[in-house]
Design a protein around this motif. Sequence first.
Motif, PDB file in Angstrom:
ATOM      1  N   THR A  51      51.529  46.026  46.499  1.00  0.00           N
ATOM      2  CA  THR A  51      51.446  44.753  45.761  1.00  0.00           C
ATOM      3  C   THR A  51      50.117  44.057  45.965  1.00  0.00           C
ATOM      4  OG1 THR A  51      53.671  44.528  46.702  1.00  0.00           O
ATOM      5  CG2 THR A  51      53.000  42.913  45.033  1.00  0.00           C
ATOM      6  N   SER A  52      49.664  44.029  47.223  1.00  0.00           N
ATOM      7  CA  SER A  52      48.418  43.282  47.473  1.00  0.00           C
ATOM      8  C   SER A  52      47.238  43.953  46.784  1.00  0.00           C
ATOM      9  CB  SER A  52      48.179  43.141  48.976  1.00  0.00           C
ATOM     10  OG  SER A  52      47.950  44.419  49.542  1.00  0.00           O
ATOM     11  N   TRP A  53      47.206  45.296  46.807  1.00  0.00           N
ATOM     12  CA  TRP A  53      46.120  45.997  46.120  1.00  0.00           C
ATOM     13  C   TRP A  53      46.211  45.807  44.619  1.00  0.00           C
ATOM     14  CZ3 TRP A  53      41.723  47.410  47.975  1.00  0.00           C
ATOM     15  CH2 TRP A  53      41.604  47.749  49.344  1.00  0.00           C
ATOM     16  N   GLU A  54      47.445  45.773  44.092  1.00  0.00           N
ATOM     17  CA  GLU A  54      47.635  45.567  42.662  1.00  0.00           C
ATOM     18  C   GLU A  54      47.132  44.174  42.270  1.00  0.00           C
ATOM     19  OE1 GLU A  54      48.334  47.300  40.011  1.00  0.00           O
ATOM     20  OE2 GLU A  54      48.312  45.460  38.798  1.00  0.00           O
ATOM     21  N   GLU A  55      47.397  43.204  43.141  1.00  0.00           N
ATOM     22  CA  GLU A  55      46.906  41.848  42.882  1.00  0.00           C
ATOM     23  C   GLU A  55      45.384  41.837  42.857  1.00  0.00           C
ATOM     24  OE1 GLU A  55      50.518  39.211  44.832  1.00  0.00           O
ATOM     25  OE2 GLU A  55      48.558  39.226  45.812  1.00  0.00           O
ATOM     26  N   GLN A  56      44.812  42.547  43.812  1.00  0.00           N
ATOM     27  CA  GLN A  56      43.347  42.625  43.862  1.00  0.00           C
ATOM     28  C   GLN A  56      42.787  43.236  42.589  1.00  0.00           C
ATOM     29  OE1 GLN A  56      41.053  44.414  46.844  1.00  0.00           O
ATOM     30  NE2 GLN A  56      41.192  42.633  48.175  1.00  0.00           N
ATOM     31  N   ARG A  57      43.406  44.367  42.171  1.00  0.00           N
ATOM     32  CA  ARG A  57      42.947  45.062  40.979  1.00  0.00           C
ATOM     33  C   ARG A  57      42.946  44.115  39.774  1.00  0.00           C
ATOM     34  NH1 ARG A  57      44.233  46.849  36.553  1.00  0.00           N
ATOM     35  NH2 ARG A  57      46.284  45.867  36.748  1.00  0.00           N
ATOM     36  N   ALA A  58      44.037  43.364  39.640  1.00  0.00           N
ATOM     37  CA  ALA A  58      44.162  42.435  38.515  1.00  0.00           C
ATOM     38  C   ALA A  58      43.137  41.310  38.615  1.00  0.00           C
ATOM     39  CB  ALA A  58      45.577  41.868  38.458  1.00  0.00           C
ATOM     40  N   SER A  59      42.934  40.829  39.852  1.00  0.00           N
ATOM     41  CA  SER A  59      41.979  39.717  40.005  1.00  0.00           C
ATOM     42  C   SER A  59      40.563  40.194  39.690  1.00  0.00           C
ATOM     43  CB  SER A  59      42.056  39.125  41.412  1.00  0.00           C
ATOM     44  OG  SER A  59      41.397  39.957  42.334  1.00  0.00           O
ATOM     45  N   HIS A  60      40.266  41.452  40.011  1.00  0.00           N
ATOM     46  CA  HIS A  60      38.938  41.989  39.693  1.00  0.00           C
ATOM     47  C   HIS A  60      38.712  42.028  38.196  1.00  0.00           C
ATOM     48  CE1 HIS A  60      38.145  44.193  43.757  1.00  0.00           C
ATOM     49  NE2 HIS A  60      38.492  42.930  43.912  1.00  0.00           N
ATOM     50  N   GLU A  61      39.771  42.405  37.457  1.00  0.00           N
ATOM     51  CA  GLU A  61      39.630  42.424  35.995  1.00  0.00           C
ATOM     52  C   GLU A  61      39.224  41.051  35.483  1.00  0.00           C
ATOM     53  OE1 GLU A  61      42.472  46.027  34.265  1.00  0.00           O
ATOM     54  OE2 GLU A  61      43.164  43.936  34.152  1.00  0.00           O
ATOM     55  N   THR A 109      34.795  36.914  33.712  1.00  0.00           N
ATOM     56  CA  THR A 109      34.367  35.522  33.748  1.00  0.00           C
ATOM     57  C   THR A 109      33.046  35.276  34.480  1.00  0.00           C
ATOM     58  OG1 THR A 109      35.788  35.266  35.679  1.00  0.00           O
ATOM     59  CG2 THR A 109      36.678  34.536  33.572  1.00  0.00           C
ATOM     60  N   LYS A 110      32.618  36.248  35.308  1.00  0.00           N
ATOM     61  CA  LYS A 110      31.376  35.999  36.039  1.00  0.00           C
ATOM     62  C   LYS A 110      30.392  37.134  35.824  1.00  0.00           C
ATOM     63  CE  LYS A 110      31.847  33.157  39.924  1.00  0.00           C
ATOM     64  NZ  LYS A 110      32.304  32.945  41.276  1.00  0.00           N
ATOM     65  N   PRO A 111      29.084  36.828  35.900  1.00  0.00           N
ATOM     66  CA  PRO A 111      28.090  37.905  35.765  1.00  0.00           C
ATOM     67  C   PRO A 111      28.341  38.996  36.807  1.00  0.00           C
ATOM     68  CG  PRO A 111      27.023  35.780  35.687  1.00  0.00           C
ATOM     69  CD  PRO A 111      28.449  35.525  36.042  1.00  0.00           C
ATOM     70  N   LEU A 112      28.110  40.227  36.397  1.00  0.00           N
ATOM     71  CA  LEU A 112      28.418  41.422  37.184  1.00  0.00           C
ATOM     72  C   LEU A 112      27.884  41.381  38.609  1.00  0.00           C
ATOM     73  CD1 LEU A 112      29.682  44.172  37.062  1.00  0.00           C
ATOM     74  CD2 LEU A 112      27.640  45.030  35.923  1.00  0.00           C
TER      75      LEU A 112
END
Lengths: 294, 197
Positions: free
Chosen positions: A256-266, A271-274
């Motif tokens: 779950t925590s990694w999945e949350e991270q993956r989604a937050s990275h998307e 929204t922010k410059p690379l």
Amino acid sequence: TAGILAPGLGVLAHLERLETQMSKSCKQSEEPQSVQAQEGALGTKIHKLRRLRDELRAAVRHRQASVKASIANVEPNLAVEMSEQEVLEEKLENVKAVLQAYRFTGLSGKLTSRGVCVCISTAFEGTLLDSYFVDLVIQKPLQIHHHSVPVFIPLEEIAAKYLQTNIQHFLFSLCEYLNAYSGRKYQADRLQSDFAALLTGPLQRNPLCNLLSFTYKLDPGGQSFPFCARLLYKDLTATLPTDVTVTYQGVEPLSTSWEEQRASHETLFCTKPLHQVFASFARKGEKLDMSLVS
Amino acid sequence: MDTELAEVRALQAEIAALRRACEDQPAPWEEKSGVQKSFQAIQQFSSEGWKSSKDLKSQLGHLESELSFLSTLTGINIRNYSKQTEDLTGTEMTEKSIRKVLQRHRLSGNCHMVTFQLEFQILEIQNKERLSSAVTDLNIIMEPTECSELSEFVSRAEERKDLFMFFRSLHFFVEWFEYRKRTFEHFKLSNNRKYCH
């Protein structure tokens, strides 16, 4: 004429006195002092330097005036011409300076024998990037004589839409495309040069820099599997992607925590410059390291 | 204290240049006869490369039309510009072939009825591979100050140190404002006509 030249002599002597004073106070300020005393001494030094500079300016003007005055005695027309020229020269210097300043608006240019050569400057936030030029021939129809716009920028499309009816619109639109391209390229370059340690493979990109693909790890050398990111910038006038997918390259499903991270990275990539996203990854990594040490 | 040190360096540079300008003249100027002085003065006049008025006027005319073109094209009228350069390269940097230069720019002008004054700094770092140029400070003063939409994009531009964004937004904002004004005037006039008949 003696009356005009004598003050020149006096001014120089006075200046020499000021300068000796200055070097004396310089020697004094070489001794260690409190910050306050240093700042006070600095203020006085500036004051004295300003006076010296103003006196020198006056001396130079005096000099020029005495040259003119002695010429006026023998060649009065020449003297008038010299004054006119000084006015013209000053105007010329001012106009040249202002022309230089136009590049800070993003658009500048020069008149040519055929028409005009426009220079488009690009930047990404505060960083100044490449410039491009478009050489226009003023005739019916308006033509692009030559240019330095990269081949993958839709120049012909933009020209077809606007060039004949509204040069301003044509140039503003081209500006948008070029600035966006420059900005995307800059972000990709920064990712490659500054955050190579977090990439687990080469950054894949197309010439237009609107399709990027890369794999990365938040903890290089760690146990986790890398994430794979694909960034598509459908809007060629934008510097942020329109479509982002971050996928996980492992066999087992993500916790779950990694999945949350993956989604937050998307979300972050949208929204922010690379390079700023990766800068925040690097900072988090530093925090993690610190906690391991303590 | 940094700005003061910078001013000291700038003043010292200007003083050195002015001293050189003073020293260019040979000293026993005053002792020569009237005719000799005039000859020397005329020599200096032509050797200093003072161009003829005609050349200057035509050059000025050409550049002024260039200026008028740019002003129309960008919608921005720049009236004044000055720049100061400061070499920040230390001895360590020179050894590594790195050069650091700080530029201070000041420009002012107007876009229709809006006047602006900008002060910004650009830091240029040149190393073996490339030259990087970045705006390190941006200050914008606008007149009129009451318009909230104007102040909004001005603060955003200052924050991001984005010069180009400032000028583009200013131009579009003023155009839109002028368009709104014209449209409003048009409706006022046509309404008046309706009621007058």
